[in-house]
Design a protein around this motif. Structure first.
Motif, PDB file in Angstrom:
ATOM      1  N   ARG A 292      63.541  21.875  39.284  1.00 20.70           N
ATOM      2  CA  ARG A 292      62.916  20.762  39.917  1.00 20.70           C
ATOM      3  C   ARG A 292      61.680  20.280  39.031  1.00 20.70           C
ATOM      4  NH1 ARG A 292      63.647  23.650  44.863  1.00 20.70           N
ATOM      5  NH2 ARG A 292      61.613  24.447  44.799  1.00 20.70           N
ATOM      6  N   GLU A 293      60.766  21.190  38.628  1.00 18.19           N
ATOM      7  CA  GLU A 293      59.865  20.928  37.683  1.00 18.19           C
ATOM      8  C   GLU A 293      60.451  20.092  36.451  1.00 18.19           C
ATOM      9  OE1 GLU A 293      55.856  22.931  35.330  1.00 18.19           O
ATOM     10  OE2 GLU A 293      57.160  24.158  36.748  1.00 18.19           O
ATOM     11  N   TYR A 294      61.339  20.689  35.664  1.00 16.40           N
ATOM     12  CA  TYR A 294      61.973  20.113  34.708  1.00 16.40           C
ATOM     13  C   TYR A 294      62.574  18.703  34.869  1.00 16.40           C
ATOM     14  CZ  TYR A 294      65.343  19.526  30.652  1.00 16.40           C
ATOM     15  OH  TYR A 294      65.971  18.927  29.714  1.00 16.40           O
ATOM     16  N   ASP A 295      63.213  18.291  35.911  1.00 16.10           N
ATOM     17  CA  ASP A 295      63.728  17.287  36.327  1.00 16.10           C
ATOM     18  C   ASP A 295      62.500  16.327  36.204  1.00 16.10           C
ATOM     19  OD1 ASP A 295      66.451  17.823  36.261  1.00 16.10           O
ATOM     20  OD2 ASP A 295      66.635  18.321  38.450  1.00 16.10           O
ATOM     21  N   ALA A 296      61.645  16.545  37.198  1.00 15.53           N
ATOM     22  CA  ALA A 296      60.377  15.710  37.365  1.00 15.53           C
ATOM     23  C   ALA A 296      59.631  15.460  36.021  1.00 15.53           C
ATOM     24  CB  ALA A 296      59.358  16.397  38.161  1.00 15.53           C
ATOM     25  N   LEU A 297      59.441  16.231  35.018  1.00 12.69           N
ATOM     26  CA  LEU A 297      58.815  16.140  33.806  1.00 12.69           C
ATOM     27  C   LEU A 297      59.758  15.167  32.906  1.00 12.69           C
ATOM     28  CD1 LEU A 297      56.628  16.589  32.019  1.00 12.69           C
ATOM     29  CD2 LEU A 297      57.488  18.708  31.198  1.00 12.69           C
ATOM     30  N   TYR A 298      60.993  15.468  32.961  1.00 11.89           N
ATOM     31  CA  TYR A 298      61.950  14.858  32.115  1.00 11.89           C
ATOM     32  C   TYR A 298      61.892  13.024  32.756  1.00 11.89           C
ATOM     33  CZ  TYR A 298      66.395  13.277  30.093  1.00 11.89           C
ATOM     34  OH  TYR A 298      67.324  12.451  29.577  1.00 11.89           O
ATOM     35  N   GLN A 299      62.059  12.989  34.023  1.00  8.03           N
ATOM     36  CA  GLN A 299      62.060  11.767  34.552  1.00  8.03           C
ATOM     37  C   GLN A 299      60.725  10.988  33.898  1.00  8.03           C
ATOM     38  OE1 GLN A 299      64.538   9.999  35.790  1.00  8.03           O
ATOM     39  NE2 GLN A 299      65.769  11.954  35.453  1.00  8.03           N
ATOM     40  N   THR A 300      59.695  11.663  33.981  1.00  7.35           N
ATOM     41  CA  THR A 300      58.379  11.061  33.739  1.00  7.35           C
ATOM     42  C   THR A 300      58.391  10.718  32.324  1.00  7.35           C
ATOM     43  OG1 THR A 300      57.255  12.472  35.569  1.00  7.35           O
ATOM     44  CG2 THR A 300      55.885  11.534  33.699  1.00  7.35           C
ATOM     45  N   LEU A 301      58.767  11.514  31.468  1.00  7.43           N
ATOM     46  CA  LEU A 301      58.836  11.491  30.108  1.00  7.43           C
ATOM     47  C   LEU A 301      59.742  10.340  29.558  1.00  7.43           C
ATOM     48  CD1 LEU A 301      58.405  15.171  28.692  1.00  7.43           C
ATOM     49  CD2 LEU A 301      56.770  13.232  29.013  1.00  7.43           C
TER      50      LEU A 301
ATOM     51  N   LYS B 117      57.997   7.062  29.879  1.00  3.75           N
ATOM     52  CA  LYS B 117      56.831   6.917  29.084  1.00  3.75           C
ATOM     53  C   LYS B 117      57.095   6.470  27.777  1.00  3.75           C
ATOM     54  CE  LYS B 117      52.889  10.003  28.584  1.00  3.75           C
ATOM     55  NZ  LYS B 117      52.603  11.526  28.437  1.00  3.75           N
ATOM     56  N   GLN B 118      56.172   5.571  27.232  1.00  2.00           N
ATOM     57  CA  GLN B 118      56.333   5.084  25.851  1.00  2.00           C
ATOM     58  C   GLN B 118      56.021   5.783  24.753  1.00  2.00           C
ATOM     59  OE1 GLN B 118      57.373   2.152  24.754  1.00  2.00           O
ATOM     60  NE2 GLN B 118      57.715   1.336  26.955  1.00  2.00           N
ATOM     61  N   ASN B 119      54.837   6.539  24.950  1.00  2.00           N
ATOM     62  CA  ASN B 119      54.168   7.486  23.912  1.00  2.00           C
ATOM     63  C   ASN B 119      54.123   9.082  24.658  1.00  2.00           C
ATOM     64  OD1 ASN B 119      53.378   5.446  22.367  1.00  2.00           O
ATOM     65  ND2 ASN B 119      51.620   5.385  23.195  1.00  2.00           N
ATOM     66  N   VAL B 120      55.171   9.766  24.015  1.00  2.00           N
ATOM     67  CA  VAL B 120      55.486  11.107  24.184  1.00  2.00           C
ATOM     68  C   VAL B 120      54.766  11.892  23.582  1.00  2.00           C
ATOM     69  CG1 VAL B 120      57.110  12.882  24.688  1.00  2.00           C
ATOM     70  CG2 VAL B 120      57.563  10.487  25.329  1.00  2.00           C
TER      71      VAL B 120
ATOM     72  N   LYS C 258      56.539  17.474  25.055  1.00  2.00           N
ATOM     73  CA  LYS C 258      58.048  17.932  24.592  1.00  2.00           C
ATOM     74  C   LYS C 258      58.141  19.495  24.585  1.00  2.00           C
ATOM     75  CE  LYS C 258      59.123  13.869  21.416  1.00  2.00           C
ATOM     76  NZ  LYS C 258      59.230  13.353  20.158  1.00  2.00           N
ATOM     77  N   GLU C 259      56.979  20.303  24.101  1.00  2.00           N
ATOM     78  CA  GLU C 259      57.126  21.614  24.165  1.00  2.00           C
ATOM     79  C   GLU C 259      57.041  22.068  25.236  1.00  2.00           C
ATOM     80  OE1 GLU C 259      57.239  25.326  22.884  1.00  2.00           O
ATOM     81  OE2 GLU C 259      56.975  23.433  21.411  1.00  2.00           O
ATOM     82  N   LYS C 260      56.656  21.356  26.280  1.00  2.00           N
ATOM     83  CA  LYS C 260      56.485  21.860  27.780  1.00  2.00           C
ATOM     84  C   LYS C 260      57.820  21.748  28.309  1.00  2.00           C
ATOM     85  CE  LYS C 260      54.362  21.737  32.387  1.00  2.00           C
ATOM     86  NZ  LYS C 260      53.325  21.349  33.116  1.00  2.00           N
ATOM     87  N   LEU C 261      58.648  20.434  27.944  1.00  2.00           N
ATOM     88  CA  LEU C 261      59.848  20.270  28.361  1.00  2.00           C
ATOM     89  C   LEU C 261      60.971  21.434  27.822  1.00  2.00           C
ATOM     90  CD1 LEU C 261      61.514  18.212  30.020  1.00  2.00           C
ATOM     91  CD2 LEU C 261      61.941  16.863  27.925  1.00  2.00           C
ATOM     92  N   GLU C 262      60.760  21.732  26.407  1.00  2.00           N
ATOM     93  CA  GLU C 262      61.350  22.852  25.940  1.00  2.00           C
ATOM     94  C   GLU C 262      61.281  24.025  26.496  1.00  2.00           C
ATOM     95  OE1 GLU C 262      64.335  24.200  23.332  1.00  2.00           O
ATOM     96  OE2 GLU C 262      63.905  22.080  23.341  1.00  2.00           O
ATOM     97  N   VAL C 263      60.233  24.702  26.826  1.00  2.00           N
ATOM     98  CA  VAL C 263      59.761  25.716  27.542  1.00  2.00           C
ATOM     99  C   VAL C 263      60.649  25.900  28.883  1.00  2.00           C
ATOM    100  CG1 VAL C 263      58.128  27.202  28.435  1.00  2.00           C
ATOM    101  CG2 VAL C 263      57.687  26.110  26.293  1.00  2.00           C
ATOM    102  N   LEU C 264      60.310  25.026  29.652  1.00  2.00           N
ATOM    103  CA  LEU C 264      61.258  24.763  30.977  1.00  2.00           C
ATOM    104  C   LEU C 264      62.757  24.788  30.630  1.00  2.00           C
ATOM    105  CD1 LEU C 264      59.177  22.169  32.844  1.00  2.00           C
ATOM    106  CD2 LEU C 264      59.199  24.395  33.162  1.00  2.00           C
TER     107      LEU C 264
END
Length: 150
Positions: A34-43, A46-49, A54-60
């Motif tokens: 769920r945390e991964y999905d929420a972060l992915y949808q947010t990013l 988002k214009q400037n990632v 990106k690192e947090k998404l990769e860790v998840l």
């Protein structure tokens, strides 16, 4: 008991089993997923990632796809299916044999069971359950009537 009351009872039991299958057999999303999905949808919007995002998404992503996590999910999934079918199959066989429905009644009941599972999204389980109930009704009726000598 009249056949219509038996069909109503079968409908209620089939609805309970199909509802429980939709809840019990669905994959449970972990907190990490769920945390991964929420972060992915947010990013995604988002214009400037940033590199940290990106690192947090990769860790998840690595946590979700770790061997330990996959093994745990598979074990839980297999266990849930075994528990569900250990309850469902004997109930169908016992109910089919005890119902003593006519040919039309057993066909209606099988259709009701199948339809209830279709509504819950478990079409294959519904087809198997309806067929098993029909054959249990039919075999009970054949056992009750002695064969006439030819």
């Amino acid at each position: 008991m009249k056949q219509i009351y038996k069909l109503i009872l079968i409908t209620i039991i089939a609805a309970l089993f199909s509802y429980s299958s939709s809840l019990f057999l669905q994959e449970a999303s972990s907190a990490t997923m769920r945390e991964y999905d929420a972060l992915y949808q947010t990013l995604k919007h988002k214009q400037n990632v940033t590199a940290a995002d990106k690192e947090k998404l990769e860790v998840l992503f690595r946590q979700i796809n770790s061997a330990k996590n996959i093994k745990s999910v598979l074990t839980q999934d297999i266990t849930r299916h075994i528990i569900f079918f250990v309850l469902l199959i004997p109930t169908l066989i016992f109910g089919g044999r005890r119902a003593k429905l006519s040919k039309d009644g057993s066909l209606y009941a099988s259709g009701i069971i199948f339809f209830a599972f279709i509504l819950s999204g478990a079409v294959i389980i519904g087809a198997i359950a309806g067929s098993l109930f029909f054959f249990a009704c039919h075999s009970a009726r054949q056992l009750a009537t002695p064969n006439s000598p030819d």
